[in-house]
Design a protein around this motif. Sequence first.
Motif, mmCIF file in Angstrom:
data_model
loop_
_atom_site.group_PDB
_atom_site.id
_atom_site.type_symbol
_atom_site.label_atom_id
_atom_site.label_comp_id
_atom_site.label_asym_id
_atom_site.label_seq_id
_atom_site.Cartn_x
_atom_site.Cartn_y
_atom_site.Cartn_z
ATOM 1 N N ASP A 80 68.832 38.614 4.192
ATOM 2 C CA ASP A 80 69.935 37.708 4.493
ATOM 3 C C ASP A 80 70.880 37.572 3.298
ATOM 4 O O ASP A 80 72.100 37.522 3.457
ATOM 5 C CB ASP A 80 69.387 36.333 4.881
ATOM 6 C CG ASP A 80 69.357 36.134 6.386
ATOM 7 O OD1 ASP A 80 69.307 37.140 7.112
ATOM 8 O OD2 ASP A 80 69.387 34.984 6.840
ATOM 9 N N ASP A 278 64.353 27.859 5.676
ATOM 10 C CA ASP A 278 64.085 28.117 7.097
ATOM 11 C C ASP A 278 65.276 28.768 7.801
ATOM 12 O O ASP A 278 65.168 29.166 8.961
ATOM 13 C CB ASP A 278 63.746 26.812 7.828
ATOM 14 C CG ASP A 278 64.982 25.971 8.119
ATOM 15 O OD1 ASP A 278 65.790 25.797 7.185
ATOM 16 O OD2 ASP A 278 65.140 25.517 9.255
ATOM 17 N N ASP A 279 66.422 28.904 7.115
ATOM 18 C CA ASP A 279 67.634 29.416 7.757
ATOM 19 C C ASP A 279 67.699 30.931 7.579
ATOM 20 O O ASP A 279 68.446 31.456 6.764
ATOM 21 C CB ASP A 279 68.866 28.746 7.152
ATOM 22 C CG ASP A 279 70.128 29.035 7.941
ATOM 23 O OD1 ASP A 279 70.007 29.515 9.077
ATOM 24 O OD2 ASP A 279 71.233 28.784 7.417
ATOM 25 N N SER A 281 68.109 34.719 9.516
ATOM 26 C CA SER A 281 68.727 35.274 10.719
ATOM 27 C C SER A 281 67.705 35.777 11.731
ATOM 28 O O SER A 281 67.848 35.554 12.935
ATOM 29 C CB SER A 281 69.664 36.427 10.336
ATOM 30 O OG SER A 281 70.705 35.967 9.506
ATOM 31 N N ARG A 284 63.992 32.584 13.181
ATOM 32 C CA ARG A 284 64.544 31.256 13.391
ATOM 33 C C ARG A 284 63.457 30.179 13.453
ATOM 34 O O ARG A 284 62.364 30.412 13.981
ATOM 35 C CB ARG A 284 65.357 31.228 14.678
ATOM 36 C CG ARG A 284 66.666 32.013 14.600
ATOM 37 C CD ARG A 284 67.592 31.404 13.574
ATOM 38 N NE ARG A 284 68.875 32.087 13.510
ATOM 39 C CZ ARG A 284 69.790 31.850 12.595
ATOM 40 N NH1 ARG A 284 69.572 30.960 11.655
ATOM 41 N NH2 ARG A 284 70.934 32.505 12.587
ATOM 42 N N ASN A 285 63.801 29.022 12.934
ATOM 43 C CA ASN A 285 62.915 27.860 12.954
ATOM 44 C C ASN A 285 63.181 27.067 14.237
ATOM 45 O O ASN A 285 63.689 25.957 14.219
ATOM 46 C CB ASN A 285 63.177 26.997 11.713
ATOM 47 C CG ASN A 285 62.308 25.746 11.679
ATOM 48 O OD1 ASN A 285 61.295 25.646 12.386
ATOM 49 N ND2 ASN A 285 62.695 24.785 10.859
ATOM 50 N N PRO A 290 64.081 21.964 15.569
ATOM 51 C CA PRO A 290 63.319 22.745 14.592
ATOM 52 C C PRO A 290 61.809 22.596 14.802
ATOM 53 O O PRO A 290 61.313 21.501 15.068
ATOM 54 C CB PRO A 290 63.743 22.148 13.251
ATOM 55 C CG PRO A 290 65.058 21.503 13.511
ATOM 56 C CD PRO A 290 64.998 21.007 14.917
ATOM 57 N N ARG A 296 66.902 22.764 4.148
ATOM 58 C CA ARG A 296 67.663 23.979 4.483
ATOM 59 C C ARG A 296 68.786 24.231 3.499
ATOM 60 O O ARG A 296 69.575 23.348 3.166
ATOM 61 C CB ARG A 296 68.229 23.873 5.894
ATOM 62 C CG ARG A 296 69.174 25.005 6.290
ATOM 63 C CD ARG A 296 69.570 24.928 7.749
ATOM 64 N NE ARG A 296 68.427 25.165 8.617
ATOM 65 C CZ ARG A 296 68.502 25.159 9.951
ATOM 66 N NH1 ARG A 296 69.646 24.905 10.538
ATOM 67 N NH2 ARG A 296 67.425 25.387 10.675
ATOM 68 N N SER A 298 71.330 27.783 3.096
ATOM 69 C CA SER A 298 71.560 29.132 3.617
ATOM 70 C C SER A 298 71.565 30.171 2.502
ATOM 71 O O SER A 298 72.417 30.140 1.609
ATOM 72 C CB SER A 298 72.884 29.191 4.369
ATOM 73 O OG SER A 298 73.227 30.519 4.677
#
Length: 344
Positions: A80, A278-279, A281, A284-285, A290, A296, A298
Amino acid sequence: MNLKELSNHLGISPTTVSRALGGYPEVSEKTRIKVQAAAKKFHYSANTRAKSLATGRAMMIGHILPGATKDEMVNPIFGDFLSGASGTYSKHGYDLLLSQVASGDEERAYNNLKAKGAIDGLIVQGPSIDEPRIKLLNRLGIPFVLHGRASEVTEPYNWVDVNNTHCFLRATQFLLNLGHRRIALINGLQYMDFAKRRREGYLDALCQAAISSQALYMHCSQMTEDQGYQAACTMLELPVPPTAFLVSSLISAIGVRRAISDKGLKMGQDISVIIHDDDISYLRNGRDIPIFTATRSSVFEAGQLCAEMLIDVIENPNPRGDARHILLESQLLVGQSTGPAPVA
């Protein structure tokens, strides 16, 4: 369509077209917009080699992975980050050089890159507390941005980081407010700077609540599913097991959830879990709600910010050499994995 054809269509010289697409300040905004619109319409993209000759740059950004971190290549978090960074490089006309060097051979590799003029700058990931690459790259004069920080390094360097200490302080306080007093920390490798800062936030929250930390409730290792599973299994077998886990990665937390299930317990009722990162791609959470309560931040955005900062350092060097910093804050999202501490 090539550069000459585009310039003939616009009635503008090839040099002006090239400079407009390259973001040179001497080109008027009206001309820049006109050229960019035509380039988009005719699907024109600048020739990297030609731009390299024009600017004297390699138009290449390097990501060099030490051999000890080869597992990062298949880590979805690394993927990511790279996705965010590479999209930014492409937007600015740069390419990506991804390479791996044997552990202990970094100095020779960086010297070779410098001598060949193969790259214009580097993104450095996974810094340790006393990260030696900072001193080396400063000495070589290679522009770089660190994703993270190095607590024991005093010389200046550019960095983008999340506020790990505050992030884990808040997460621990959230569990304390739910009545948990036996909170375990499953963290990354202890010499990594992010792991040190997260541990400090966790310990600060316990100290503020007048709760003594226990070594049996703290685990440091690579953040894999199996390591998370093994650490949680060990702690759940203690005579007085934890009632909550604070986990440094979604990947490790999947192992923690498996350990809770194997013990015949229910996550969110018998045992609470909070995770970080947890972010992702491709992992996914949950969708609407969630699965895990999470702090979180990114990593895709961090890749973009590191890339933007590095390109700015390359193209607009600060004559005073002032370092550039971005500190990101995380967002606490409440999911299904946390609840009040169970009654003894």
